[in-house]
Structures are given as C-alpha cells and as structure tokens.
Design an enzyme around this catalytic site. Structure first.
Site: not given
Length: 293
Positions: A51-52, A94, A238, A249
């Site tokens: 993730r990231g 995603r 993001d 986030k």
C-alpha cells in the site's frame, strides 16, 4: 542500517518475480511474498499486502512485466491482447491511488514500440520507475527538510515511508532527512484508524530506523498541537487534483483544520506522479470504498 536512517525495502524484483513485504502482518511478522503473475500482484494491491501510492505504482510496473512474460510465452504473435486484459485487472485494484494508473500507462507506452520478446525492455522500464521514485524521495526529503527549524517536533499521519514507496519515503523521507540533519527531536505518529497504518507501520518503521517516535491516538492530535512544540504536520497524498486539492488517508482533513487553528504549518510531500491534471478539483477524485470486512 544505512547512515541516513533508511534500512527498509518493501518492494523488490528478485530472481524473476516480485517480492513484497506483507504489510498486513506488521509489526509482529516480517514475511515476504513471491508473486509470479500479474493477477497475484493485482490481488496483493487490492488486499493491501502492498500500500502507499508510490509503492502501488512500482508494483504495477513489475506486474506489467509478469503479464508480458506470461502472454508472450502463450502466444508470441499476439501477446498484446492478453497483456492489455491483464493490465486492466491490475488497474482496477485501487481506484484512488493515481500512481497505479500512471505506472501502467507508462508501461503501455513502452510496450507499444517493442518487437520480439518484450520482457527485457519492460523490466528495464519497471526498474527505472522504481529507482526514479527513490531518487525523487531523497530530493523531496532535502527540499522539505530545508523548511524545518532545528529543535522541532513533527506530526505525521498514515504511513509514507519506505513501506509506502520504493524506498526512503515521501513525508517520512522529509522526516528522515530532517532528523539526519539534527533538526527533528521527535515524531508524533497518529495511529490512523481504521487500518492502523500509523501504529502498525509508521511506528515500526521509525523505531526500526532509530528515529524517536511517540504513537498517538488520532483524536489526540489537536490537543497535542494546543500544547505547543509541533512545528509541522507532514503528510503524503494518494492523488492531487489540478487545482492543488489533496486526497489523502481519512483523518488528514481534520488534521489540516486543527493545524490551521493552532498555527501549525502543514506540508504535503508527493512525487509528480501523484498529481492528476485530468481531475479539476478534489471533489472529482474517486474515493474507494473498501469491503466491510
């Protein structure tokens, strides 16, 4: 450990496969998964093994290599059709992290001009995406650290370090550079509900690299700012819209409001691949809704 407090690499290409540190198991277990096909990479992205936004983009680049290898082995004369189908699956993993779409498009462009076996050239491109990310993070670290006064404490949210990137980190890259320069005395890390990227990942990563960190409940951030001594809130992103709106986030918005109220400066550290000029404003950024489980 490297001298610049940077010892972690969560994404790597080893012996013809993608190796990912399974971040679902941290901090209690350090286990790497070997992924041999693009569908497995898509599942790993979707399930948050990795993730990231930058790390997702890098993983997608390597997924394109795996897709091309498998499709070329199946049908060397018409590998591109299956290749594009595989990339479409990865792209849906995603929706918010624009780096995923950016990396796949870069791999598509590279693949378009290839003759014969596409794997060597695509692997070179995926590695370039990976190495460019690390270099960019180090540059961002130096640029961001220049704004931080000596003796500061900083507050961060989610995880933006080596675990979320190719290495070094975005917001944590700034923190690493500032700490190495003797400017930061302590990092306050929000726990980052509901998936606890701060408590499970950021606190682990900073402790691993010997950077003083205090873990904090998300709801305590404003109170801690009111006590003074916090110079900056430093976060990643993001996706950044054309007008400069930042999607990050859950919890970042309330942090920004609290920082403004208490006179604490806020810094967003992100590579240019996170900027999406096709989206006019933040309200137009697609926000993923995860499965209730």
């Amino acid at each position: 450990m490297r001298g610049d407090h940077d010892s972690i690499r969560a994404v790597s290409w080893e012996h013809g496969a993608l190796q990912l540190l399974d971040q679902r198991l941290l901090p209690t277990q350090e286990q790497y998964l070997r992924l041999d096909d693009s569908a497995a990479v898509a599942a790993a992205i979707r399930q948050m093994v990795v993730r990231g936004a930058p790390a997702i983009g890098i993983s997608a680049g390597y997924a394109a290599v795996l897709a091309a290898r498998d499709r070329f082995a199946e049908n060397a004369a018409d590998w591109r059709t299956g290749f594009e189908q595989d990339l479409a699956v990865v792209q849906q993993a995603r929706p918010t992290a624009v780096n995923l779409h950016w990396a796949l498009q870069r791999m598509r462009v590279k693949a378009a001009g290839l003759e014969g076996d596409p794997v060597p050239a695509l692997l070179e491109e995926a590695r370039a995406i990976h190495h460019e990310d690390i270099r960019a993070n180090r540059t961002m670290g130096e640029l961001g650290a220049a704004f931080i006064e000596a003796g500061s404490a900083v507050l961060t949210h989610c995880n933006t370090g080596s675990l979320a990137t190719g290495g070094y980190g975005t917001a944590l890259g700034v923190i690493r550079s500032a700490f190495a320069a003797g400017k930061i005395e302590r990092v306050y890390a929000d726990e980052t509900r509901p998936w606890f990227q701060g408590s499970r990942l950021t606190a682990w990563e900073l402790t691993r690299d010997r950077i003083p960190v205090t873990l904090m409940a998300d709801g305590a951030a404003a109170s801690r700012m009111a006590q003074g001594g916090i110079g900056w809130v430093i976060i990643g992103s993001d996706r950044i819209a054309a007008n400069g709106d930042v999607a990050n986030k859950i919890g970042s918005y309330s942090l920004a409001l609290a920082a403004r109220h208490h006179g604490v400066r806020l810094m967003v550290a992100a590579p240019t691949s996170t900027v999406d000029l096709s989206v006019a404003a933040g309200a137009d950024i697609p926000i993923e809704t995860r499965d209730a489980s």
